[in-house]
Scaffold this active site. Structure first.
Site, PDB file in Angstrom:
ATOM      1  N   TYR A  14      11.131   2.308  -2.255  1.00  0.00           N
ATOM      2  CA  TYR A  14      11.907   2.842  -3.368  1.00  0.00           C
ATOM      3  C   TYR A  14      11.940   4.366  -3.358  1.00  0.00           C
ATOM      4  O   TYR A  14      11.109   5.021  -2.726  1.00  0.00           O
ATOM      5  CB  TYR A  14      11.392   2.326  -4.722  1.00  0.00           C
ATOM      6  CG  TYR A  14       9.977   2.732  -5.042  1.00  0.00           C
ATOM      7  CD1 TYR A  14       8.910   1.925  -4.663  1.00  0.00           C
ATOM      8  CD2 TYR A  14       9.696   3.923  -5.720  1.00  0.00           C
ATOM      9  CE1 TYR A  14       7.617   2.298  -4.944  1.00  0.00           C
ATOM     10  CE2 TYR A  14       8.401   4.294  -6.011  1.00  0.00           C
ATOM     11  CZ  TYR A  14       7.365   3.471  -5.618  1.00  0.00           C
ATOM     12  OH  TYR A  14       6.087   3.833  -5.890  1.00  0.00           O
ATOM     13  N   GLY A  65       5.035  -9.430   6.416  1.00  0.00           N
ATOM     14  CA  GLY A  65       3.772  -9.034   5.794  1.00  0.00           C
ATOM     15  C   GLY A  65       3.603  -9.692   4.427  1.00  0.00           C
ATOM     16  O   GLY A  65       4.295 -10.662   4.103  1.00  0.00           O
ATOM     17  N   LYS A 123      -4.938  -7.572  -2.304  1.00  0.00           N
ATOM     18  CA  LYS A 123      -4.291  -8.723  -2.960  1.00  0.00           C
ATOM     19  C   LYS A 123      -4.857 -10.067  -2.498  1.00  0.00           C
ATOM     20  O   LYS A 123      -4.950 -10.995  -3.291  1.00  0.00           O
ATOM     21  CB  LYS A 123      -2.776  -8.690  -2.712  1.00  0.00           C
ATOM     22  CG  LYS A 123      -2.082  -7.531  -3.455  1.00  0.00           C
ATOM     23  CD  LYS A 123      -0.577  -7.555  -3.252  1.00  0.00           C
ATOM     24  CE  LYS A 123       0.047  -6.313  -3.869  1.00  0.00           C
ATOM     25  NZ  LYS A 123       1.507  -6.307  -3.794  1.00  0.00           N
ATOM     26  N   ASP A 156       4.940 -10.056  -8.050  1.00  0.00           N
ATOM     27  CA  ASP A 156       5.861  -9.449  -7.057  1.00  0.00           C
ATOM     28  C   ASP A 156       7.031 -10.401  -6.776  1.00  0.00           C
ATOM     29  O   ASP A 156       8.174  -9.962  -6.621  1.00  0.00           O
ATOM     30  CB  ASP A 156       5.143  -9.188  -5.724  1.00  0.00           C
ATOM     31  CG  ASP A 156       4.155  -8.041  -5.809  1.00  0.00           C
ATOM     32  OD1 ASP A 156       4.415  -7.079  -6.562  1.00  0.00           O
ATOM     33  OD2 ASP A 156       3.114  -8.093  -5.120  1.00  0.00           O
TER      34      ASP A 156
HETATM   35  N1  LIG Z   1       9.167  -2.064  -4.474  1.00  0.00           N
HETATM   36  C1  LIG Z   1       8.059  -2.755  -4.600  1.00  0.00           C
HETATM   37  O1  LIG Z   1       7.681  -3.153  -5.698  1.00  0.00           O
HETATM   38  C2  LIG Z   1       7.222  -3.091  -3.395  1.00  0.00           C
HETATM   39  C3  LIG Z   1       6.213  -4.046  -3.523  1.00  0.00           C
HETATM   40  C4  LIG Z   1       5.452  -4.355  -2.394  1.00  0.00           C
HETATM   41  C5  LIG Z   1       5.705  -3.707  -1.186  1.00  0.00           C
HETATM   42  N2  LIG Z   1       6.700  -2.786  -1.100  1.00  0.00           N
HETATM   43  C6  LIG Z   1       6.983  -2.139   0.213  1.00  0.00           C
HETATM   44  O2  LIG Z   1       7.231  -3.174   1.162  1.00  0.00           O
HETATM   45  C7  LIG Z   1       6.833  -2.739   2.459  1.00  0.00           C
HETATM   46  C8  LIG Z   1       5.968  -3.805   3.124  1.00  0.00           C
HETATM   47  O3  LIG Z   1       4.740  -3.954   2.460  1.00  0.00           O
HETATM   48  P1  LIG Z   1       3.686  -5.092   2.915  1.00  0.00           P
HETATM   49  O4  LIG Z   1       2.538  -4.986   1.977  1.00  0.00           O
HETATM   50  O5  LIG Z   1       4.378  -6.396   3.076  1.00  0.00           O
HETATM   51  O6  LIG Z   1       3.239  -4.535   4.352  1.00  0.00           O
HETATM   52  P2  LIG Z   1       2.444  -5.289   5.511  1.00  0.00           P
HETATM   53  O7  LIG Z   1       1.775  -6.525   5.010  1.00  0.00           O
HETATM   54  O8  LIG Z   1       1.643  -4.240   6.188  1.00  0.00           O
HETATM   55  O9  LIG Z   1       3.618  -5.765   6.535  1.00  0.00           O
HETATM   56  C9  LIG Z   1       4.407  -4.857   7.203  1.00  0.00           C
HETATM   57  C10 LIG Z   1       5.529  -5.573   7.963  1.00  0.00           C
HETATM   58  O10 LIG Z   1       6.407  -4.550   8.459  1.00  0.00           O
HETATM   59  C11 LIG Z   1       6.564  -4.715   9.863  1.00  0.00           C
HETATM   60  N3  LIG Z   1       6.743  -3.368  10.410  1.00  0.00           N
HETATM   61  C12 LIG Z   1       5.967  -2.276  10.199  1.00  0.00           C
HETATM   62  N4  LIG Z   1       6.491  -1.194  10.833  1.00  0.00           N
HETATM   63  C13 LIG Z   1       7.620  -1.625  11.451  1.00  0.00           C
HETATM   64  C14 LIG Z   1       8.600  -0.986  12.253  1.00  0.00           C
HETATM   65  N5  LIG Z   1       8.529   0.313  12.551  1.00  0.00           N
HETATM   66  N6  LIG Z   1       9.630  -1.730  12.723  1.00  0.00           N
HETATM   67  C15 LIG Z   1       9.722  -3.038  12.402  1.00  0.00           C
HETATM   68  N7  LIG Z   1       8.829  -3.716  11.642  1.00  0.00           N
HETATM   69  C16 LIG Z   1       7.777  -3.007  11.176  1.00  0.00           C
HETATM   70  C17 LIG Z   1       5.330  -5.423  10.356  1.00  0.00           C
HETATM   71  O11 LIG Z   1       5.644  -6.088  11.560  1.00  0.00           O
HETATM   72  P3  LIG Z   1       4.477  -6.619  12.579  1.00  0.00           P
HETATM   73  O12 LIG Z   1       4.056  -7.951  12.040  1.00  0.00           O
HETATM   74  O13 LIG Z   1       5.201  -6.733  13.887  1.00  0.00           O
HETATM   75  O14 LIG Z   1       3.397  -5.583  12.578  1.00  0.00           O
HETATM   76  C18 LIG Z   1       5.075  -6.387   9.161  1.00  0.00           C
HETATM   77  O15 LIG Z   1       5.871  -7.537   9.261  1.00  0.00           O
HETATM   78  C19 LIG Z   1       6.148  -1.384   2.262  1.00  0.00           C
HETATM   79  O16 LIG Z   1       7.088  -0.373   2.579  1.00  0.00           O
HETATM   80  C20 LIG Z   1       5.827  -1.354   0.790  1.00  0.00           C
HETATM   81  O17 LIG Z   1       5.779  -0.034   0.289  1.00  0.00           O
HETATM   82  C21 LIG Z   1       7.450  -2.462  -2.180  1.00  0.00           C
END
Ligand SMILES: NC(=O)c1ccc[n+]([C@@H]2O[C@H](COP(=O)([O-])OP(=O)(O)OC[C@H]3O[C@@H](n4cnc5c(N)ncnc54)[C@H](OP(=O)(O)O)[C@@H]3O)[C@@H](O)[C@H]2O)c1
Length: 264
Positions: A209, A123, A64, A100
């Site tokens: 989801y 993130g 992205k 998004d």
């Molecule tokens: N429904 C939808 O349309 C949709 C759209 C987009 C994303 N999502 C979901 O949203 C989630 C995040 O996606 P992203 O792209 O933002 O990921 P990302 O950029 O990799 O960021 C992940 C975030 O989660 C934190 N994290 C990871 N594991 C953790 C744990 N065990 N305990 C606490 N914090 C934790 C990380 O903290 P640190 O900074 O400390 O590493 C970071 O802030 C994913 O599950 C994804 O599938 C859903």
């Protein structure tokens, strides 16, 4: 001539966007097809998009930011988020959007009025959600495990802290935008910190989801109305579809795309 669409990602095999988008195309009798496009090197995404003759595309993890950096023109809130999930070919120019952010706002509409949000995670998804809420005038506080990703929020005037420095207050909605709960059974932050907040909250939303995560289970135990990320995925797709096809989605189209997403 039939038009081509795709989703770029790495990995992309798991993506449900093709089944959702193709259901929408079929519903409006649009002559087009939406495929998966596995892309290793995100830095060449614009060239690949143009060379493949796509009319439009979605972009998922981890491309992205590359897609943002490559586009000819960025429209709307994506300019601040600095990440895009939608490309459109407008007369040979690559126009980019982030759906998004508005997709999330559509997804929480069913909760009714929300004034004060605690957003777990920092993130890419948290960036989009926090700016969408800020633009709507909804107060948002970001809470993350570690400090590293907080600069973006500070620079955009969004309250943020790590677990250690968190000062709880009243939130009506708590959102999990971490990946905790996606492939594991972790809570997104320590229970002793989260439970008192959920006790005072009315709503909880998880971006993950298709499952009741530990976060949603704890929120339900504490009498919150809960919702998973299905609608967020659906509405980001519907908004992208409107750009792809230059049509306005009605309820029937949204339901056709929801069925597609669920494989029904
Ligand atoms: N429904 C939808 O349309 C949709 C759209 C987009 C994303 N999502 C979901 O949203 C989630 C995040 O996606 P992203 O792209 O933002 O990921 P990302 O950029 O990799 O960021 C992940 C975030 O989660 C934190 N994290 C990871 N594991 C953790 C744990 N065990 N305990 C606490 N914090 C934790 C990380 O903290 P640190 O900074 O400390 O590493 C970071 O802030 C994913 O599950 C994804 O599938 C859903």
């Amino acid at each position: 001539m039939s038009q081509k669409f795709a989703i770029f990602g790495n990995p992309v095999a798991h993506s449900k966007s093709p089944q959702m988008q193709n259901a929408g195309l079929k519903h409006i009798n649009f002559d087009g097809n939406y495929d998966k496009h596995h892309l290793e090197d995100g830095s060449i995404i614009k060239d690949v998009f143009l060379a493949s003759n796509y009319k439009g595309a979605n972009i998922t993890v981890p491309h992205k930011e590359f897609a943002y950096a490559n586009a000819d023109e960025i429209r709307g809130i994506a300019q601040k988020i600095e990440a895009v999930n939608t490309y459109i070919n407008e007369n040979g120019k690559v126009i980019a959007y982030n759906t998004d952010a508005p997709g999330f706002l559509k997804a929480i509409e069913s909760f009714g009025t929300v004034k004060n949000v605690l957003l777990l995670g920092a993130g890419g998804t948290a960036k989009a959600i926090s700016l969408a809420l800020q633009e709507k005038g909804i107060s948002v506080t970001v809470l993350n495990r570690s400090e590293g990703k907080l600069d973006f929020f500070k620079n955009n005037g969004i309250k943020c802290s790590t677990w250690d420095s968190f000062e709880p207050s009243n939130f009506d909605l708590v959102v999990n935008s971490t990946s905790a709960g996606l492939k594991d059974e972790y809570l997104p932050c320590p229970k002793e910190l989260l439970e008192p907040v959920l006790k005072n909250a009315s709503f909880a939303f998880d971006c993950v989801y298709g499952k009741i995560t530990p976060f949603l289970a704890l929120a339900k135990e504490n009498d919150c109305k809960i919702k998973d990320g299905e609608d967020m995925l659906l509405f980001q797709g519907v908004l992208a579809f409107e750009y792809f096809t230059n049509t306005k989605a009605d309820e029937n189209l949204v339901e056709a795309m929801r069925k597609g997403l669920k494989g029904e």
